[in-house]
Design a protein around this motif. Structure first.
Motif, PDB file in Angstrom:
ATOM      1  N   SER A  24      53.884  45.756  37.586  1.00 28.34           N
ATOM      2  CA  SER A  24      52.979  46.498  36.724  1.00 28.34           C
ATOM      3  C   SER A  24      51.515  46.484  36.927  1.00 28.34           C
ATOM      4  O   SER A  24      50.773  47.521  37.005  1.00 28.34           O
ATOM      5  CB  SER A  24      53.293  45.964  35.243  1.00 28.34           C
ATOM      6  OG  SER A  24      54.603  46.306  34.989  1.00 28.34           O
TER       7      SER A  24
ATOM      8  N   ASN B 279      50.359  50.144  37.934  1.00 30.97           N
ATOM      9  CA  ASN B 279      49.958  50.459  36.541  1.00 30.97           C
ATOM     10  C   ASN B 279      51.293  51.295  35.995  1.00 30.97           C
ATOM     11  O   ASN B 279      51.192  51.910  35.069  1.00 30.97           O
ATOM     12  CB  ASN B 279      48.832  51.513  36.612  1.00 30.97           C
ATOM     13  CG  ASN B 279      47.556  50.694  36.869  1.00 30.97           C
ATOM     14  OD1 ASN B 279      47.314  49.567  36.462  1.00 30.97           O
ATOM     15  ND2 ASN B 279      46.635  51.359  37.625  1.00 30.97           N
ATOM     16  N   HIS B 280      52.352  51.198  36.461  1.00 36.42           N
ATOM     17  CA  HIS B 280      53.666  51.607  35.942  1.00 36.42           C
ATOM     18  C   HIS B 280      54.930  50.367  35.877  1.00 36.42           C
ATOM     19  O   HIS B 280      54.757  49.638  36.639  1.00 36.42           O
ATOM     20  CB  HIS B 280      54.150  52.977  36.761  1.00 36.42           C
ATOM     21  CG  HIS B 280      53.274  54.166  36.612  1.00 36.42           C
ATOM     22  ND1 HIS B 280      52.183  54.275  37.489  1.00 36.42           N
ATOM     23  CD2 HIS B 280      53.455  55.012  35.732  1.00 36.42           C
ATOM     24  CE1 HIS B 280      51.633  55.606  36.931  1.00 36.42           C
ATOM     25  NE2 HIS B 280      52.363  56.087  35.838  1.00 36.42           N
TER      26      HIS B 280
ATOM     27  N   SER C 296      57.164  54.119  32.861  1.00 36.05           N
ATOM     28  CA  SER C 296      56.010  54.563  31.993  1.00 36.05           C
ATOM     29  C   SER C 296      54.590  53.845  32.185  1.00 36.05           C
ATOM     30  O   SER C 296      54.860  52.808  33.057  1.00 36.05           O
ATOM     31  CB  SER C 296      56.576  53.841  30.363  1.00 36.05           C
ATOM     32  OG  SER C 296      56.511  52.716  30.593  1.00 36.05           O
ATOM     33  N   GLU C 297      53.682  54.230  31.883  1.00 37.73           N
ATOM     34  CA  GLU C 297      52.469  53.576  32.191  1.00 37.73           C
ATOM     35  C   GLU C 297      52.383  52.003  31.473  1.00 37.73           C
ATOM     36  O   GLU C 297      53.224  51.878  30.543  1.00 37.73           O
ATOM     37  CB  GLU C 297      51.239  54.232  31.697  1.00 37.73           C
ATOM     38  CG  GLU C 297      50.771  55.566  32.395  1.00 37.73           C
ATOM     39  CD  GLU C 297      49.640  56.328  31.783  1.00 37.73           C
ATOM     40  OE1 GLU C 297      49.178  55.586  31.176  1.00 37.73           O
ATOM     41  OE2 GLU C 297      49.548  57.145  32.555  1.00 37.73           O
TER      42      GLU C 297
END
Length: 227
Positions: free
Chosen positions: A77, A81-82, A206-207
């Motif tokens: 993450s 950033n995902h 998702s972000e």
């Protein structure tokens, strides 16, 4: 310790710990650094040598915690950033680099199974920051997480520490104040910079959540301050 669920908007809250006393909030200038895609990291030994000799701007960060705490998902993450939740447990050492315009950060994750924990201390002298990830919903193993954390930091009173109280989205997860008490963070040195942040990873693809963004900004800030 209470196990009542908290609103998702609170999971990004953090406690900054200084001199054993918890303060209500932490703050710093929000960074606007442009993230660069993750890069292949040099071998840990080579990276440590380069850091010791002052060559380049690589900064090593050690990521530890019990098996199943979510260390690899957290690293993915932070790097992309995902979210990617379905990852295999780390069996040895996992290295990943995250680049910003200011510096290159090398994250070294060591598996948290019982057979690998004896290797954790070997890497402490070479890093500038320790990230310790705990499963907030795994109540039964919090005493073990506490014992191992205290053993890690007992001989280094100044190493900055970021504790991620992970999996805050799970029902029954301890809130960060309960995690603070369960890990006895007030007993861990008065000289070090120490932070406790509640985090979680959302659905695959998702972000990352606001709590993970906050954790990333804090880590980047600590690295910049150490340069």
């Amino acid at each position: 310790m209470g196990t009542r669920p908290r609103p998702a908007t609170l999971w990004g809250a953090a406690l900054g710990l200084a001199g054993g006393a918890a303060v209500a909030a932490w703050a710093w200038t929000r960074l606007r650094s442009r993230d660069v895609p993750p890069a292949a990291c040099p071998a840990p030994a080579a990276a440590a040598t380069a850091t010791d000799q002052g060559k380049g701007h690589s900064k090593q960060i050690l990521v530890l915690g019990l098996d199943g705490a979510g260390k690899t998902s957290v690293l993915h993450s932070l790097a992309t950033n995902h979210v990617k939740r379905s990852v295999a447990p780390t069996e040895g050492l996992h290295a990943i680099c995250i680049n910003t315009e200011e510096s290159q950060m090398e994250f070294l994750e060591i598996g948290g199974s019982e057979s690998l924990r004896s290797y954790w201390k070997m890497y402490l002298p070479k890093v500038l920051l320790l990230i310790y990830v705990v499963d907030s919903a795994d109540h039964a193993r919090l005493p073990v997480a506490k014992q191992l954390l205290h053993q890690l930091v007992q001989n280094n009173s100044t190493l900055p520490l970021v504790v991620l109280a992970n999996k805050q989205d799970l029902e029954g997860a301890y809130c960060i104040t309960d995690i603070h008490d369960a890990l006895a963070l007030s007993d861990i040195g008065d000289e070090r910079k120490m932070f406790l942040i509640g985090t979680h990873v959302a659905e695959d693809g998702s972000e990352i959540s606001s709590s993970m963004k906050d954790a990333k900004e804090l880590i980047v800030q600590l690295v910049l301050e150490a340069q």
